[in-house]
Design an enzyme around this catalytic site. Structure first.
Site, PDB file in Angstrom:
ATOM      1  N   GLN A   1      -0.925   0.891  -3.477  1.00 56.86           N
ATOM      2  CA  GLN A   1      -1.370   2.184  -4.657  1.00 56.86           C
ATOM      3  C   GLN A   1      -1.048   3.537  -3.786  1.00 56.86           C
ATOM      4  O   GLN A   1      -1.223   3.793  -2.646  1.00 56.86           O
ATOM      5  CB  GLN A   1      -2.695   1.783  -4.824  1.00 56.86           C
TER       6      GLN A   1
ATOM      7  N   SER B   1      -1.592  -3.717   0.960  1.00 61.32           N
ATOM      8  CA  SER B   1      -2.442  -4.143  -0.220  1.00 61.32           C
ATOM      9  C   SER B   1      -1.926  -4.514  -1.192  1.00 61.32           C
ATOM     10  O   SER B   1      -1.379  -5.804  -1.046  1.00 61.32           O
ATOM     11  CB  SER B   1      -3.222  -2.942  -0.336  1.00 61.32           C
TER      12      SER B   1
ATOM     13  N   ARG C   1      -6.478  -7.895 -10.713  1.00 64.76           N
ATOM     14  CA  ARG C   1      -7.175  -7.460  -9.572  1.00 64.76           C
ATOM     15  C   ARG C   1      -7.569  -5.961  -9.716  1.00 64.76           C
ATOM     16  O   ARG C   1      -8.678  -5.388  -9.257  1.00 64.76           O
ATOM     17  CB  ARG C   1      -6.015  -7.614  -8.471  1.00 64.76           C
TER      18      ARG C   1
END
Length: 316
Positions: free
Chosen positions: A9, A94, A119
């Site tokens: 992200q 991640s 998620r």
């Protein structure tokens, strides 16, 4: 040896994937499949915005994955190569770990998109807006960052979330504690050996114990959609070591929600194994971290455009 790596992200931007989609029917197929899986016009959001919707965790996570996998699929299908023939390991930062697992066949594309949607929603819902925060500590090593986090906690959660490279560590936890840590850097950063503390524009405190409700949600989701064994080992965020067992991968993905992203150590582990070339798909975020983390000379390539793909094909 070669590792294919996938960003996390923060690598999203309005316009992402458009040029690749315009140039390749293979890319268009990937974006359409993700839209169909989610029942959402995600690709339109990726290419046209608005940005405030794209940055929402539940949209950013599947969007970043879709962009990375589209880039890889174009390489594979139009370039006539296979992941297992051209890479020895995969890894991702991640959410990028899901992209890596999709690339290696542990999840199909539609399942990966739905898991990341779940998620993202679960991570956003785990902590009310304004309760948590994250901050990047520039010029900090892992030990110093954790000592600072401990000093700032004062009974609240404050811990290292991302060990990105030798010069950048991210802390996460309760907003008050993270703000105290940033204030400590401002007041006495030189004595800590930290150059700057910067609050990050994120909507939740990722990769810390406050994310436990999201970890529980992912345990349920992954129980219903377990991974298969990947075609090649994935270097897991939680352990910074290669794993190929499907049950272990599932457990580590649950732990990853609250656990530290050990990216610096993951790069070191791959380098120790013999990886000398790192190829990042869909972003230019991990490449600089790899270069700063590697102890020796490594080759780093970022692949986003058709030109990048064609240039990579000449080297594979």
């Amino acid at each position: 040896m070669r590792a294919f790596i996938f960003p996390g992200q923060g690598s999203q931007a309005v316009g992402m994937g458009k040029a690749l989609s315009d140039a390749s029917p293979v890319a268009r197929e990937v974006f359409q499949e993700v839209d169909d899986a989610l029942g959402q016009k995600l690709f339109q959001l990726m290419t046209e915005g608005p940005e405030d919707q794209l940055v929402l965790t539940e949209n950013a996570q599947p969007a970043i994955m879709a962009n990375a996998i589209a880039t890889l699929r174009v390489l594979e299908k139009e370039g006539g190569v296979t992941l297992s023939a051209k890479a020895d390991y995969v890894a991702g930062h991640s959410l990028g770990e899901y992209s890596a697992l999709c690339a290696a066949g542990a999840f199909d594309l539609a399942t990966t998109a739905r898991l990341l949607k779940t998620r993202g929603r679960a991570m956003q819902a785990a902590v009310p807006v304004g309760v948590g925060a994250m901050a990047a500590l520039l010029g900090a090593d892992i030990d110093t960052a954790q000592k600072l986090a401990d000093a700032a906690a004062e009974g609240e959660v404050c811990t290292v979330a991302n060990d990105n490279d030798p010069s950048q560590v991210v802390i996460s936890g309760h907003k008050g504690a993270v703000e105290r840590a940033v204030a400590l850097v401002k007041e006495a950063g030189q004595s800590w050996g930290i150059k700057r503390g910067v609050l990050l524009p994120v909507s939740a405190p990722f990769h810390c114990p406050l994310m436990q409700p999201a970890a529980d949600a992912m345990a349920e989701a992954l129980g219903a959609n377990p991974p298969a064994a990947p075609l090649l080992p994935v270097v897991a965020n939680v352990t910074a070591s290669p794993v190929s067992d499907a049950d272990t991968i599932r457990d580590l993905l649950v732990q990853q929600v609250t656990g530290r992203v050990r990216w610096r150590e993951s790069v070191g582990a791959m380098e120790d194994i013999g990886v000398g070339q790192f190829v990042e798909f869909g972003g230019k975020v991990l490449g600089p971290m790899v270069k700063r983390s590697a102890s020796g000379e490594v080759e780093v390539t970022s692949v986003i455009s058709m030109d990048d793909i064609e240039a990579l094909l000449k080297t594979l």
